[in-house]
Design a protein around this motif. Structure first.
Motif, short mmCIF file in Angstrom:
data_model
loop_
_atom_site.label_atom_id
_atom_site.label_comp_id
_atom_site.label_asym_id
_atom_site.label_seq_id
_atom_site.Cartn_x
_atom_site.Cartn_y
_atom_site.Cartn_z
N ASP A 133 -4.19 -18.17 13.11
CA ASP A 133 -3.66 -17.05 13.90
C ASP A 133 -4.00 -15.68 13.31
O ASP A 133 -3.63 -14.65 13.89
N TYR A 134 -4.69 -15.65 12.17
CA TYR A 134 -5.03 -14.35 11.56
C TYR A 134 -5.69 -13.38 12.55
O TYR A 134 -5.40 -12.18 12.51
N PRO A 135 -6.59 -13.87 13.43
CA PRO A 135 -7.21 -12.92 14.38
C PRO A 135 -6.17 -12.20 15.25
O PRO A 135 -6.44 -11.10 15.74
N ARG A 136 -5.02 -12.82 15.44
CA ARG A 136 -3.98 -12.17 16.25
C ARG A 136 -3.14 -11.19 15.42
O ARG A 136 -2.18 -10.62 15.93
N MET A 137 -3.47 -11.03 14.15
CA MET A 137 -2.74 -10.10 13.28
C MET A 137 -3.68 -9.00 12.80
O MET A 137 -3.50 -8.43 11.73
N SER A 138 -4.69 -8.68 13.61
CA SER A 138 -5.76 -7.83 13.10
C SER A 138 -5.42 -6.34 13.03
O SER A 138 -6.04 -5.60 12.29
N SER A 139 -4.44 -5.89 13.83
CA SER A 139 -4.01 -4.49 13.72
C SER A 139 -2.49 -4.48 13.54
O SER A 139 -1.83 -5.50 13.72
N TYR A 140 -1.96 -3.31 13.23
CA TYR A 140 -0.51 -3.20 13.07
C TYR A 140 0.21 -3.60 14.36
O TYR A 140 1.15 -4.41 14.34
N ASN A 141 -0.25 -3.06 15.49
CA ASN A 141 0.40 -3.38 16.77
C ASN A 141 0.26 -4.87 17.11
O ASN A 141 1.22 -5.49 17.57
N ALA A 142 -0.93 -5.42 16.86
CA ALA A 142 -1.15 -6.84 17.15
C ALA A 142 -0.23 -7.70 16.30
O ALA A 142 0.38 -8.66 16.79
N LEU A 143 -0.09 -7.33 15.03
CA LEU A 143 0.75 -8.10 14.11
C LEU A 143 2.21 -8.08 14.57
O LEU A 143 2.89 -9.12 14.60
N CYS A 144 2.70 -6.92 14.97
CA CYS A 144 4.10 -6.81 15.43
C CYS A 144 4.31 -7.64 16.70
O CYS A 144 5.33 -8.35 16.82
N ALA A 147 0.85 -1.20 0.00
CA ALA A 147 0.00 0.00 0.00
C ALA A 147 0.88 1.25 0.00
O ALA A 147 0.94 1.98 0.99
N PRO A 148 1.55 1.51 -1.13
CA PRO A 148 2.50 2.62 -1.16
C PRO A 148 1.83 3.98 -1.01
O PRO A 148 2.49 4.98 -0.74
N ILE A 184 -2.02 6.29 9.95
CA ILE A 184 -2.90 5.19 10.35
C ILE A 184 -2.96 5.04 11.87
O ILE A 184 -2.10 5.51 12.59
N ASP A 185 -4.02 4.38 12.31
CA ASP A 185 -4.17 4.06 13.73
C ASP A 185 -3.65 2.64 13.93
O ASP A 185 -4.22 1.68 13.41
N ALA A 186 -2.57 2.52 14.68
CA ALA A 186 -1.87 1.24 14.81
C ALA A 186 -2.67 0.19 15.57
O ALA A 186 -2.30 -0.99 15.56
N ASP A 187 -3.73 0.60 16.24
CA ASP A 187 -4.55 -0.37 16.97
C ASP A 187 -5.85 -0.71 16.24
O ASP A 187 -6.61 -1.55 16.69
N ARG A 203 -6.49 -4.17 7.80
CA ARG A 203 -6.96 -4.16 6.41
C ARG A 203 -7.69 -2.87 6.08
O ARG A 203 -7.56 -2.34 4.98
N GLU A 204 -8.47 -2.38 7.04
CA GLU A 204 -9.19 -1.12 6.82
C GLU A 204 -8.19 0.03 6.71
O GLU A 204 -8.27 0.86 5.80
N GLU A 205 -7.25 0.08 7.65
CA GLU A 205 -6.32 1.20 7.70
C GLU A 205 -5.49 1.30 6.42
O GLU A 205 -5.18 2.38 5.95
#
Lengths: 79, 416
Positions: free
Chosen positions: A60-71, A16-17, A24-27, A31-33
């Motif tokens: 585990d996708y639910p645990r990657m739902s936001s930027y912070n969660a993914l990290c 998403a260049p 963006i809101d990291a929490d 996908r929306e952000e």
């Protein structure tokens, strides 16, 4: 910014260049952000899985739902 | 210069991939052309040796203009056609498109914010031809906003930037001409339309024609995709991310398989005659990050297995988003599948892309109450499916059977 965050931001920028990371809101929903569809998200997961040598299972996708969660998730599974 | 849309009058060559003396095979990428849909790769339709280029990079030429001469084994050396000709020539050996034109589909996702280009994120992308023209016209590219893939500056942006001062009302001009249903001359269309309006104009022209000429009828069904979802989850649980299958691939495959049994939804309607297609080239509506959308075809979708469909989908989406795809993919879908699968839309009522005769739409899967077998109320994963089809070719009764067949395919994904 640690190595994981740098890697995630790099891969997000590739997909998403047009989205400024600062805007963006990291929490919020990743996908929306970044306006990603399921194919974009699959590309992201594929790239990060390859980069860190982790399986990134769909379950585990639910645990990657936001930027912070993914990290956090990546930091945990890379251990 | 092949026609890559019914509204396309000129195209601009931006790159040669073969030089004089090179051997070319049918299907090889010979050149890249810039259009309002992005950079399109032009394939050779014959085997032979590229003899000479006939068109210069960066100069717009009318549709039908020969781009190069290919010497084919059986034809010998072709004499160079008149460069000024505007009539499409189909002599073997020349690169031109024998296919039906057209294909920005349109269904639901039209109102992408076209202004949200990629310029703000990092370095500004610019095509080589645009850079060259900007240098010639002494235009500061940092002041030009890009309308190409990922916000890249393309030729038309540089041109419209150069014209803006003298033609401040160009957007209004284009809009009013569109409303009148009139089409400008080739020269006008390259100079008058502003950058962001070009793809919109292409979509508008095709959709206006669709709504004017095609008597649409619409049907919808709600599907319980819980089993399909579970089937995919089980399949994907043992797979590396690069091998996983998305629901979208299953949907495409389900539609393509149903088309074999219901040929009146798969083909083209031209000059009062419907021609069913021998193959299913399912067009997949893909939205572009810069705004707008295209629906290139996955060739022979019905003959691919689910992995095959997924591989082609991945490849196609990546190339489309990267701004590069092949003329044949853009030119010949026989039916379109559109999905706003992840944007919360419950139902999508498509607009048929002429000369096609049907478009199948899928909404977002959501957990909803559902009375299943045995009369038990449960929370199930449901998805709405719609069909918009051409009444000149089929009736609602057949449409309903077609949808039912698609539903059965989705409900038993293992059989596909």
């Amino acid at each position: 910014m640690n190595a994981t965050q740098r890697a995630v931001q790099e891969e997000l920028h590739r997909i998403a260049p047009d989205i400024e990371f600062e805007s963006i809101d990291a929490d919020e929903d990743l996908r929306e952000e970044f306006d990603m569809d399921s194919m974009d998200f699959l590309h992201l997961v594929t790239a990060l899985g390859k980069r860190f040598g982790v399986p990134m299972p769909e379950a585990d996708y639910p645990r990657m739902s936001s930027y912070n969660a993914l990290c956090s998730y990546l930091d945990e599974v890379i251990e | 210069m092949p026609s890559l849309g019914s509204d396309m009058e000129t195209g601009t060559l931006i790159e040669w991939q073969k030089k004089p003396g090179d051997t070319v095979s049918r299907g090889d990428i010979v050149a890249v052309v810039e259009t309002q849909k992005g950079a399109i790769e032009i394939e050779a339709y014959d085997d032979g040796v590229l003899e000479s280029h006939l068109v210069d990079i960066g100069k717009p030429v009318p549709v039908g203009t020969p781009l190069a001469i290919i010497q084919t084994p059986d034809s010998g050396v072709k004499s160079a056609p008149d460069r000024a000709t505007t009539a499409p020539t189909q002599a073997s050996g020349e690169i031109s498109s024998p296919r039906e034109p057209v294909t920005v589909d349109v269904a639901g996702g039209l109102t992408q914010d076209a202004a949200r280009g990629g310029a703000e994120g990092g370095r500004q992308k610019i095509s080589p031809a645009a850079r060259k023209l900007a240098a010639e016209l002494d235009i500061d590219i940092t002041r030009v906003s890009g309308s190409g893939p990922q916000g890249a500056i393309v030729l038309r942006d540089v041109r419209s930037g150069a014209q803006r001062d003298e033609r401040g009302s160009s957007l209004a001009d284009s809009a009013s001409r569109l409303q009148d249903g009139t089409v400008g001359t080739a020269a006008e269309s390259t100079t008058l339309k502003t950058a962001t309006s070009e793809m919109r104009s292409a979509i508008a022209a095709a959709m206006a024609r669709s709504k004017r000429e095609i008597p649409h009828y619409y049907l919808s069904q709600t599907l319980d995709i819980s089993c399909a979802d579970q089937w995919l989850a089980t399949l994907n649980s043992e797979r590396d991310p690069s091998q996983r299958i998305l629901l979208g691939a299953l949907l495409l495959k389900a539609v393509a398989t149903a088309c074999v049994k219901y040929p009146e939804f798969n083909g083209t309607f031209d000059n009062g005659v419907f021609s069913p297609a021998a193959s299913v080239h399912a067009g997949m509506a893909i939205n572009l990050r810069g705004g707008g959308l295209v629906a290139p075809a996955i060739h022979d979708t019905h003959e691919l297995d689910i992995d095959g469909v997924m591989i082609r989908m991945r490849d196609l989406i990546q190339r489309v988003r990267g701004g590069r795809f092949r003329a044949s993919e853009l030119a010949d879908p026989t039916i379109t599948v559109s999905s706003l699968g992840e944007r919360g839309v419950q139902s999508l009522y498509g607009v048929i892309y002429p000369p096609q005769v049907a478009i199948v739409g899928f909404g977002t899967p959501t957990l909803r109450p559902w009375v299943g077998e045995g009369g038990v109320l449960e929370a199930r994963l449901l998805m709405d499916m719609t069909l918009a089809a051409d009444h000149r070719v089929s009736d609602g009764h057949r449409g309903a059977l077609f949808l039912r067949h698609i539903r059965q395919n989705i409900e038993s994904p293992g059989d596909l």
